[in-house]
Scaffold this active site. Structure first.
Site, mmCIF file in Angstrom:
data_model
loop_
_atom_site.group_PDB
_atom_site.id
_atom_site.type_symbol
_atom_site.label_atom_id
_atom_site.label_comp_id
_atom_site.label_asym_id
_atom_site.label_seq_id
_atom_site.Cartn_x
_atom_site.Cartn_y
_atom_site.Cartn_z
ATOM 1 N N THR A 145 0.814 -1.215 0.000
ATOM 2 C CA THR A 145 0.000 0.000 0.000
ATOM 3 C C THR A 145 0.852 1.270 0.000
ATOM 4 O OG1 THR A 145 -1.627 -1.224 1.278
ATOM 5 C CG2 THR A 145 -1.825 1.177 1.279
ATOM 6 N N GLU A 146 0.641 2.107 -1.005
ATOM 7 C CA GLU A 146 1.317 3.411 -1.123
ATOM 8 C C GLU A 146 2.847 3.291 -0.986
ATOM 9 O OE1 GLU A 146 -0.756 6.007 -1.893
ATOM 10 O OE2 GLU A 146 -2.382 4.555 -1.792
ATOM 11 N N LEU A 147 3.356 2.166 -1.432
ATOM 12 C CA LEU A 147 4.789 1.873 -1.369
ATOM 13 C C LEU A 147 5.355 1.932 0.046
ATOM 14 C CD1 LEU A 147 6.423 3.354 -4.609
ATOM 15 C CD2 LEU A 147 5.266 1.174 -4.250
#
Lengths: 410, 450
Positions: A145-147
C-alpha cells in the site's frame, strides 16, 4: 540496454458514509454506496476507459514492444465487478496482450503489515486469487500500500516467494546513488527491489499541467530525452504513479493523452531503450547494491513516511481499535464480519483523518469525502462502535444457539 | 487592561498617518467592538501614526502611542488661541475642541475655517473665561436618538479633521460612517471602513431600516471595506451589493491571557455558551442541542452565560423540554466570572446564526476548551481546530458534543490543533493585514512602512 518500467496503481476505497452517533445500533450498513458509485463512474469515464483504450492501442501499435504493469487493489476490482464491469473487461483485454503484468498487493489496500503479519498474508492470498480469477496470472512482484516499505517487509515478501518488490527511491537512503538499478534489500538474499524514480515519475504525475513549471508544456520528446540521459548510468527506470494521473489528476485538456501517445515511440527512438514488465526486468537485471531501509518509508506526502496515515492520535487510535478486533472477527468464521472488517482496514480511511493542514493537507482534502479530518474520525469511530456491538451480538447469539442445542440434545 | 502612560510620544514622520473614527472605546464599552478597536489601534501604532476620534474619552485614560481625541473634551491649544490661560487646563495638551458655531454643510476644504451652525441636544455649552465653547455630550452610546448622535458626531469629527494631518480615514461600523463620509468629502482622503458587525447580522436578512441604508450608502461611498471575516465580506457583497473587489478581509486578533484550570463542583461534564441572548447568537439552538445530547448522555450540564431578550423564553423552553435540571442560565457575567466558567468547561458551543467573528470561541481555545461552532461565523475561518456545523443542524452539533464528551483522543487532538491556530490569531497579524490592505489599494506609499 536500459529498460523503462511503467507501473500504475489502480485503487478505489469503499468510502464510509456520514455515519452519525445516532445511527449506532440501528444501521449496520456503513458504505456510502452512492458516493462510491458516482466517483467510480466519474473516474471510469475520465481515466480508466480512456487510458486503457490508449494503452491497448499503444501495445498493438508497437507490436508488443510497449509493456506496462498494474496493481489493482481488491476493493477497486470489487467495485468494477459491482458498478463497472466494462472497465474490468478492458483490463482483461489488456491482460490478453501478454504485455501487461498484474502485481500483488494487500486486497484491502491496507496497513496490515504494520499491525498484523497474519492479516497481511491473508489479504495477499485473497488478492492473488482475485487476480488469477480475472486475469489468469499469478503475481510475482509485490507492492505494498502506497509503497510502504522497510527491510523486514522485503524479507517477509521474499519468504512468500515473490521475486521483486516495489519501493520509493528515497534520497536519504540512496545517499547519492541512482534509483535506476535494481537493489538488494538489506537482510534479504534473492528478492530484488525496484526503486521509484520520483523525479521523472512526478514530472508526469504532478508537474505535467503546472503552468508555473519551467518545463511546461512538457512534450514527449523532451521527456524522452531526460529518460535517455540515464544511458550508461542505469538499467531500470521505474516510472511509478497512480493510474488516475491520466485524465483524472491531469485532465484530458492538459494534453496528457497526447503526451502518452507519443511517449513510447520517443523513448524507443533511442535504440538502446526498451520497455519491460517488472517480472521481465527482475529476470533481466542483477542487483547492483544494497538498499537499507530499517524504518518505514512510503511514496506519500513530502515526508515519504507513514505520517499520511499514522501521525496523529486519531489515526493511531482508529487503527489500534480496528486491528484489536482481529482475533474475534477471524475466529467468528463469519463471512460478513470478516469482509466488513477488511474493508474498514483500507488505508484511505486513515488518510482522511490526517491533519497535516498546512502543507500536504491540501492533497488529503482533495481526496477526502468529508468536511474535515475530525469528521472522518468521528464517522469511522461511530461505525467501529456499531461494528463492535455487532460482533458482540454475534457471539451472544452463538452462545445462546449452543445452549439451545444442548437443551435439545438432552 | 491597556497601558496607561504619558501622552502620545513623537512618532516617525515616515509612518503612514491614519485617522481612525471609533464609537466604543475603553473605558466606555458595550460589547466587543470597543476592545477590538482599542487592541487594533495599539497593534497598528507599530506600523502607523494613529489618531483616534471617539465620542467620549476620559482624560485619565491615555493610551501609549495613540493620539486619542474625545469630542467631549477641550483642546488646550484652542483654549490658548481664544485667549484663555487658566491654570487648570494646562495639563490638558492633547485634547481637542470644536468651534462654537458649527456649519452642518461641508463645502470643500474651506469648511474648516468656517463657523458651523449646528443645534443639537447632544451639544453642551461650556464657559471658558469670557468665551463659550460647545462640546459633544452624550450620556450613553446607544440610548436616546442615536441617529442624531451619530450625525452630530460626524459633523464635529469632520470639523476637527480639518485641523489634522492624515493619509487614510479608517472608520469602524455604521456609527462612524457619517463621520467618515464627511471627512472624505471635505479632504478627498481615501476612506476605509472596518466592518465588525452589520445590521443584517443583528436583525436578520430582512432588516432594511435606517441603519441598513446607512451601512449600504457608507460602504458604497468607501474606497475599501475591511470586514473581520470572509463570512462578513460575503454578506457585504450578497446583501449590500458591494463588489468583492473592494473587500479586504482582516481577521481579528486576540489578547493573550494566562489560562488556568478551575475545579468543578459537580461531577457532570459541562457545555458552555457565552454571549448575548439574542437572535443573532442562536441561543434557542443551544437548548435544542442540549435536549438531543441529554437523550444519550445524562451526565452533562449546559450553561449559558449572558443576558438578553431571549432569557425568559429560553428558560421556558428548557423547562418545557424537561431538561431544566441540566440547564443553567447565569445571567450577565463579568469577564472574571466568564473565565472561571471557561476554566471548568469541557466543550464550548457557539451556535451563532450570523457571527462576523466570534472572539469568544478563541477565548475558549485560550482556556483549552474544545469548541463546536457554527459555520456561519468568521472565527470558523481561522480555527482549524474546532468542529463546525450549520447553526440549524442540531443533530450534527449534538453529535459533535457527544463525540467530544465520549472521546478523549478527539478532544485532546482538537485542543492541540486549536493551540496551533492561536499562533496565527494576533492583533499584530491583524494590523499587518490592515497595512497590507492600504498598500494593496494604493492608499499609502509602499516605502513608508518598510
Amino acid at each position: 540496454m536500459p529498460s523503462v518500467c511503467f507501473y500504475f496503481q489502480v485503487h478505489q476505497p469503499f468510502r464510509i458514509k456520514r455515519y452519525s452517533f445516532f445511527d449506532i445500533g440501528k444501521d449496520h450498513f456503513y458504505e456510502d454506496d452512492e458516493k462510491n458509485q458516482v466517483i467510480l463512474d466519474k473516474v471510469s469515464e475520465k481515466c480508466y476507459l480512456k487510458t486503457n483504450r490508449k494503452m491497448l492501442d499503444l501495445i498493438n501499435r508497437h507490436k508488443g514492444k510497449f509493456k506496462i504493469s498494474y496493481s489493482l487493489s481488491g476493493t477497486a476490482i470489487e467495485q468494477f465487478e459491482k458498478y463497472r464491469p466494462d472497465v474490468l473487461e478492458s483490463f482483461k483485454d489488456l491482460a490478453k496482450t501478454g504485455c501487461v503484468e498484474f502485481l500483488s498487493e494487500t486486497y484491502y489496500h491496507s496497513l496490515s503489515f504494520i499491525f498484523s503479519k497474519e492479516e497481511f498474508r491473508r489479504q495477499i492470498e485473497m488478492h492473488r486469487a482475485k487476480i488469477k480469477e480475472h486475469f489468469g496470472q499469478t503475481p510475482k512482484i509485490f507492492r505494498n500500500t502506497e509503497l510502504i516499505y522497510n527491510n523486514e517487509l522485503a524479507s517477509v515478501i521474499e519468504k512468500m516467494g515473490f521475486k521483486g518488490i516495489l519501493c520509493e527511491g528515497v534520497d536519504r537512503l540512496l545517499k547519492d546513488r541512482t534509483p535506476n538499478y535494481l537493489y538488494q534489500p538489506a537482510g534479504s538474499l534473492k528478492i530484488k527491489t525496484f526503486l521509484k524514480n520520483y523525479s521523472l515519475s512526478d514530472d508526469i504525475a504532478f508537474r505535467f499541467s503546472d503552468r508555473n513549471w519551467k518545463e511546461w508544456p512538457l512534450q514527449a520528446d523532451t521527456f524522452a530525452s531526460w529518460v535517455h540521459q540515464i544511458a550508461g548510468n542505469g538499467e531500470v527506470l521505474n516510472l511509478f504513479m497512480d493510474y488516475e494521473t491520466f485524465g483524472e489528476h491531469q485532465w484530458e485538456e492538459t494534453g496528457i493523452f497526447d503526451f502518452l501517445d507519443y511517449l513510447p515511440k520517443e523513448i524507443m527512438s533511442h535504440s538502446d531503450f526498451d520497455f519491460k514488465t517488472l517480472s521481465e526486468a527482475a529476470d533481466s537485471y542483477k542487483v547492483r547494491d544494497i538498499y537499507d531501509a530499517p524504518d518505514f518509508i512510503s511514496w506519500a506526502d513530502a515526508e515519504r513516511d507513514l505520517s499520511a496515515w499514522l501521525s496523529n492520535p486519531m489515526e493511531k487510535e482508529a487503527a489500534k481499535r480496528i486491528y484489536a478486533l482481529e482475533e474475534r472477527v477471524i475466529k467468528s468464521e463469519n463471512k460478513d464480519l470478516i469482509e466488513v472488517w477488511g474493508k474498514l482496514q483500507t488505508s484511505d480511511h486513515f488518510y482522511y483523518m490526517c491533519t497535516k493542514f498546512w502543507s500536504d493537507g491540501d492533497v488529503h482534502k482533495y481526496f477526502s469525502p468529508y468536511d474535515s479530518p475530525y469528521d472522518a474520525y468521528i464517522y469511522y469511530m461511530n461505525v467501529l462502535a456499531d461494528f463492535e456491538s455487532t460482533i458482540d451480538l454475534f457471539y451472544k447469539d452463538k452462545k445462546e444457539a449452543k445452549k439451545l442445542e444442548k437443551k435439545s440434545n438432552l | 487592561m491597556p497601558e496607561i502612560t504619558k501622552p502620545a510620544p513623537v512618532k516617525s514622520p515616515d509612518l503612514p498617518k491614519i485617522l481612525m473614527l471609533g464609537w466604543e472605546f475603553p473605558p466606555v464599552i458595550n460589547g466587543g467592538l470597543g476592545v477590538a478597536c482599542h487592541d487594533l489601534c495599539i497593534a497598528l501604532s507599530k506600523y502607523a501614526n494613529v489618531t483616534m476620534i471617539i465620542p467620549k474619552s476620559n482624560p485619565d485614560f491615555v493610551v501609549k502611542n495613540l493620539n486619542l481625541i474625545g469630542l467631549n473634551t477641550i483642546d488646550a491649544k484652542t483654549l490658548r488661541n481664544i485667549g484663555f490661560a487658566g491654570e487648570n487646563y494646562k495639563k490638558l495638551n492633547k485634547v481637542h475642541y470644536i468651534d462654537t458655531h458649527l456649519n452642518p454643510y461641508y463645502n470643500g476644504k474651506s469648511a474648516g475655517n468656517q463657523p458651523l451652525d449646528l443645534k443639537s441636544q447632544y451639544l453642551k455649552s461650556i464657559q471658558i473665561g469670557n468665551e463659550t465653547a460647545e462640546v459633544f455630550h452624550i450620556d450613553d452610546l446607544y440610548g436616546g436618538d442615536v441617529i442624531e448622535k451619530v450625525t452630530v458626531f460626524g459633523k464635529l469629527a469632520a470639523k476637527l479633521a480639518c485641523s489634522l494631518d492624515f493619509d487614510v480615514i479608517h472608520a469602524h461600523d455604521w456609527m462612524t460612517m457619517i463621520a467618515g463620509m464627511e471627512i472624505k468629502a471635505q479632504t478627498g482622503k481615501p476612506l476605509v471602513m472596518h466592518i465588525h458587525s452589520l445590521e443584517v447580522d443583528r436583525g436578520g436578512p430582512n432588516s432594511k431600516g435606517w441603519v441598513y441604508q446607512m451601512e449600504k450608502h457608507g460602504m458604497e461611498y468607501a474606497d475599501v471595506l475591511m470586514p473581520v471575516s470572509h463570512f462578513t465580506g460575503k454578506i457585504i457583497h450578497d446583501y449590500y451589493g458591494i463588489p468583492m473587489s473592494k473587500i479586504h478581509t482582516c481577521h481579528n486578533g486576540i489578547r493573550p491571557v494566562v489560562p488556568f484550570r478551575g475545579e468543578k463542583l459537580f461531577k457532570e461534564k459541562m457545555v458552555l455558551f457565552v454571549g448575548r441572548l439574542t437572535r443573532q447568537k442562536g441561543p434557542e439552538f443551544f437548548v435544542d442541542i442540549a435536549e438531543k445530547v441529554l437523550e444519550y448522555n445524562q451526565d452533562v450540564r449546559f450553561v449559558m452565560a449572558g443576558t438578553g431578550e431571549y432569557f425568559n423564553p429560553l428558560l421556558e423552553r428548557a423547562a418545557q423540554k424537561g431538561i431544566a435540571h441540566r440547564f443553567h442560565l447565569t445571567g450577565f457575567l463579568n469577564l472574571d466570572k466568564v473565565r472561571q466558567l471557561l476554566s471548568i468547561a469541557d466543550v464550548y458551543m457557539m451556535p451563532s446564526v450570523s457571527e462576523p467573528f466570534g472572539l469568544s470561541a478563541v477565548e475558549a481555545v485560550q482556556f483549552g476548551v474544545p469548541s463546536v461552532i457554527s459555520k456561519q461565523s468568521g472565527v470558523s475561518e481561522v480555527l482549524q481546530g474546532s468542529l463546525k456545523f450549520d447553526y440549524w443542524d442540531v443533530n450534527r452539533a449534538a453529535q459533535y458534543v457527544l463525540a467530544l464528551l465520549n472521546d478523549e483522543v478527539l478532544s485532546e487532538k482538537i485542543k492541540e490543533d486549536a493551540y496551533k491556530d492561536l499562533e496565527h490569531i494576533s492583533w499584530d497579524n491583524a494590523s499587518q493585514t490592515v497595512i497590507a490592505g492600504y498598500k494593496k489599494f494604493n492608499l499609502i506609499q509602499d516605502k513608508v512602512t518598510s
